[in-house]
Design an enzyme around this catalytic site. Structure first.
Site, PDB file in Angstrom:
ATOM      1  N   GLN A  87      49.240  92.258   5.187  1.00  0.00           N
ATOM      2  CA  GLN A  87      49.188  92.671   6.592  1.00  0.00           C
ATOM      3  C   GLN A  87      50.020  91.713   7.433  1.00  0.00           C
ATOM      4  O   GLN A  87      50.161  91.900   8.637  1.00  0.00           O
ATOM      5  CB  GLN A  87      47.743  92.656   7.088  1.00  0.00           C
ATOM      6  N   ASP A  90      54.967  87.617   8.440  1.00  0.00           N
ATOM      7  CA  ASP A  90      55.667  86.329   8.460  1.00  0.00           C
ATOM      8  C   ASP A  90      56.711  86.143   7.357  1.00  0.00           C
ATOM      9  O   ASP A  90      57.538  85.226   7.435  1.00  0.00           O
ATOM     10  CB  ASP A  90      54.657  85.176   8.464  1.00  0.00           C
ATOM     11  N   HIS A 107      52.142  96.138   7.806  1.00  0.00           N
ATOM     12  CA  HIS A 107      52.253  96.047   9.260  1.00  0.00           C
ATOM     13  C   HIS A 107      53.655  95.661   9.726  1.00  0.00           C
ATOM     14  O   HIS A 107      53.822  95.197  10.859  1.00  0.00           O
ATOM     15  CB  HIS A 107      51.209  95.065   9.813  1.00  0.00           C
ATOM     16  N   CYS A 161      65.321 100.411  16.526  1.00  0.00           N
ATOM     17  CA  CYS A 161      65.510 100.976  17.862  1.00  0.00           C
ATOM     18  C   CYS A 161      64.226 101.689  18.272  1.00  0.00           C
ATOM     19  O   CYS A 161      63.594 102.359  17.461  1.00  0.00           O
ATOM     20  CB  CYS A 161      66.689 101.947  17.845  1.00  0.00           C
ATOM     21  N   CYS A 181      70.263  98.938  21.721  1.00  0.00           N
ATOM     22  CA  CYS A 181      70.833  99.537  20.508  1.00  0.00           C
ATOM     23  C   CYS A 181      72.307  99.845  20.747  1.00  0.00           C
ATOM     24  O   CYS A 181      72.646 100.487  21.754  1.00  0.00           O
ATOM     25  CB  CYS A 181      70.043 100.807  20.187  1.00  0.00           C
ATOM     26  N   GLY A 222      41.995  86.016   3.034  1.00  0.00           N
ATOM     27  CA  GLY A 222      42.294  85.644   4.413  1.00  0.00           C
ATOM     28  C   GLY A 222      42.407  86.799   5.372  1.00  0.00           C
ATOM     29  O   GLY A 222      43.287  86.820   6.230  1.00  0.00           O
ATOM     30  N   ASN A 281      37.781  84.249   1.448  1.00  0.00           N
ATOM     31  CA  ASN A 281      37.930  84.133   2.897  1.00  0.00           C
ATOM     32  C   ASN A 281      37.128  82.932   3.404  1.00  0.00           C
ATOM     33  O   ASN A 281      36.143  82.533   2.795  1.00  0.00           O
ATOM     34  CB  ASN A 281      37.416  85.414   3.570  1.00  0.00           C
ATOM     35  N   LEU A 282      37.570  82.430   4.563  1.00  0.00           N
ATOM     36  CA  LEU A 282      36.872  81.272   5.113  1.00  0.00           C
ATOM     37  C   LEU A 282      35.560  81.673   5.782  1.00  0.00           C
ATOM     38  O   LEU A 282      34.536  81.009   5.639  1.00  0.00           O
ATOM     39  CB  LEU A 282      37.790  80.597   6.140  1.00  0.00           C
TER      40      LEU A 282
HETATM   41  P1  OAD Z   1      42.384  88.078  11.285  1.00  0.00           P
HETATM   42  O1  OAD Z   1      42.854  87.064  12.262  1.00  0.00           O
HETATM   43  O2  OAD Z   1      41.615  89.246  11.792  1.00  0.00           O
HETATM   44  O3  OAD Z   1      41.471  87.381  10.183  1.00  0.00           O
HETATM   45  C1  OAD Z   1      41.901  86.237   9.483  1.00  0.00           C
HETATM   46  C2  OAD Z   1      40.804  85.833   8.499  1.00  0.00           C
HETATM   47  O4  OAD Z   1      41.285  84.706   7.771  1.00  0.00           O
HETATM   48  C3  OAD Z   1      39.474  85.418   9.149  1.00  0.00           C
HETATM   49  O5  OAD Z   1      38.408  86.180   8.591  1.00  0.00           O
HETATM   50  C4  OAD Z   1      39.321  83.924   8.774  1.00  0.00           C
HETATM   51  O6  OAD Z   1      37.994  83.590   8.393  1.00  0.00           O
HETATM   52  C5  OAD Z   1      40.217  83.821   7.562  1.00  0.00           C
HETATM   53  N1  OAD Z   1      40.802  82.472   7.388  1.00  0.00           N
HETATM   54  C6  OAD Z   1      41.195  81.596   8.341  1.00  0.00           C
HETATM   55  N2  OAD Z   1      41.712  80.485   7.780  1.00  0.00           N
HETATM   56  C7  OAD Z   1      41.645  80.678   6.433  1.00  0.00           C
HETATM   57  C8  OAD Z   1      42.032  79.900   5.302  1.00  0.00           C
HETATM   58  N3  OAD Z   1      42.594  78.700   5.441  1.00  0.00           N
HETATM   59  N4  OAD Z   1      41.790  80.401   4.081  1.00  0.00           N
HETATM   60  C9  OAD Z   1      41.225  81.617   3.919  1.00  0.00           C
HETATM   61  N5  OAD Z   1      40.844  82.400   4.945  1.00  0.00           N
HETATM   62  C10 OAD Z   1      41.057  81.940   6.187  1.00  0.00           C
HETATM   63  O7  OAD Z   1      43.677  88.548  10.479  1.00  0.00           O
HETATM   64  P2  OAD Z   1      43.936  89.869   9.629  1.00  0.00           P
HETATM   65  O8  OAD Z   1      42.719  90.316   8.917  1.00  0.00           O
HETATM   66  O9  OAD Z   1      45.168  89.638   8.864  1.00  0.00           O
HETATM   67  O10 OAD Z   1      47.901  93.758  12.709  1.00  0.00           O
HETATM   68  O11 OAD Z   1      44.254  90.889  10.782  1.00  0.00           O
HETATM   69  C11 OAD Z   1      44.610  92.203  10.431  1.00  0.00           C
HETATM   70  C12 OAD Z   1      45.593  92.738  11.417  1.00  0.00           C
HETATM   71  O12 OAD Z   1      45.090  92.630  12.742  1.00  0.00           O
HETATM   72  C13 OAD Z   1      46.896  91.995  11.501  1.00  0.00           C
HETATM   73  O13 OAD Z   1      47.809  92.332  10.486  1.00  0.00           O
HETATM   74  C14 OAD Z   1      47.423  92.409  12.822  1.00  0.00           C
HETATM   75  C15 OAD Z   1      46.179  92.397  13.662  1.00  0.00           C
HETATM   76  O14 OAD Z   1      46.114  93.390  14.552  1.00  0.00           O
HETATM   77  C16 OAD Z   1      49.022  94.097  13.294  1.00  0.00           C
HETATM   78  O15 OAD Z   1      49.804  93.314  13.773  1.00  0.00           O
HETATM   79  C17 OAD Z   1      49.259  95.570  13.264  1.00  0.00           C
END
Ligand code: OAD
Length: 253
Positions: free
Chosen positions: A104, A107, A122, A130, A150, A196, A222-223
């Site tokens: 997701q 980066d 994502h 564009c 564009c 994560g 996950n943390l």
């Molecule tokens: P979130 O920010 O929702 O969740 C990140 C998770 O990583 C949390 O549950 C933390 O507990 C965990 N975490 C933090 N540090 C950690 C570490 N060192 N090791 C392991 N886990 C850790 O991020 P996503 O689930 O990726 O979408 O969010 C999903 C989507 O929401 C993103 O892709 C983005 C956003 O809207 C779009 O941009 C479309």
């Protein structure tokens, strides 16, 4: 089953015949110095999400959006893949086509760590498209405070990132489905590992349940507790750079 993150971390004990489907989220890149999305203040890198990650925000102020993503390109460009990214790339080298990574994250750190079979559900911070015409998205590292136009149609260019309210990358979605179905047909061991991710955003949040319906073992590294935690059989709490290399360590001969 809750696995203890310490003193001894569990291993998936992956054999060469097993298949591994991995879903990653922002948490895997935290130890590379990047921030997650769902901080306590509802901001993404200091900006309201609706201003920088929705089509409406872009329409209202495209320069603000470009300023934001340009800064993000600078921050992310200065970050390095960590041991969790590297461990996934190593697992892929062992498993080949029996490995699939859906991220997701926008980066690009998985690719920089050496992952090849990776799909960005994502989008990518490193592509631009564009907002008006259908010219293909292109690789781009531009940093600017003024939204560029564009050169084909004059419309505003935008980052090739899936914003709230927009459809996810369909290739990542169908590849996930095809992968779990193929494992089911082959009757091989299938492991689904999420790393994560808070399990808050569909369709990725539904992958654990989908994989389980095809017989997968489901693991969450996950943390903090995730929203969809009840969909996982095994939960390992801890930082990705410690947990992921342990889970993916090659089996001892
Ligand atoms: P979130 O920010 O929702 O969740 C990140 C998770 O990583 C949390 O549950 C933390 O507990 C965990 N975490 C933090 N540090 C950690 C570490 N060192 N090791 C392991 N886990 C850790 O991020 P996503 O689930 O990726 O979408 O969010 C999903 C989507 O929401 C993103 O892709 C983005 C956003 O809207 C779009 O941009 C479309």
């Amino acid at each position: 089953m809750k696995e203890q993150a310490s003193p001894k971390l569990p291993s998936l004990d992956l054999q060469p015949v097993d298949r591994l489907l991995v879903l990653t989220g922002a948490g895997i890149s935290v130890e590379s110095g990047l921030r997650t999305f769902r901080g306590a203040d509802g901001l993404w890198e200091g900006e309201p999400v609706e201003a920088v990650a929705t089509p409406e925000g872009f329409e209202a102020d495209p320069d603000r959006v470009w300023t934001f993503y340009s800064r993000l390109r600078r921050v992310v460009g200065g970050a390095e893949p960590n041991q969790a990214h590297v461990a996934l790339a190593e697992a892929e080298r062992r498993l080949g086509d029996d490995f699939l990574l859906i991220t997701q994250n926008v980066d690009g750190l998985h690719q920089r760590a050496g992952s090849k079979r990776v799909y960005e559900i994502h989008g990518s911070l490193w592509r631009t498209r564009c907002s008006r015409c259908d010219r293909p998205a292109f690789t781009d590292t531009t940093e600017t405070t003024t939204a560029p136009r564009c050169d084909r149609c004059g419309g505003l260019l935008r980052p090739d990132i899936v914003w709230f309210g927009e459809a996810v990358d369909t290739e990542a979605d169908w590849r996930t489905r095809a992968f779990v179905q193929a494992a089911f047909r082959a009757q091989t061991r299938l492991v689904f590992l999420a790393v994560g991710t808070s399990g808050a955003v569909w369709p990725a949040s539904g992958f654990a349940r989908l994989a389980a319906s095809y017989g997968a073992e489901t693991w969450l590294a996950n943390l903090d507790p995730a929203d969809n935690e009840s969909d996982f059989r095994h939960i390992v709490r801890g930082p990705a750079t410690q947990v992921v290399p342990a889970l993916l360590a090659p089996p001892v001969a």
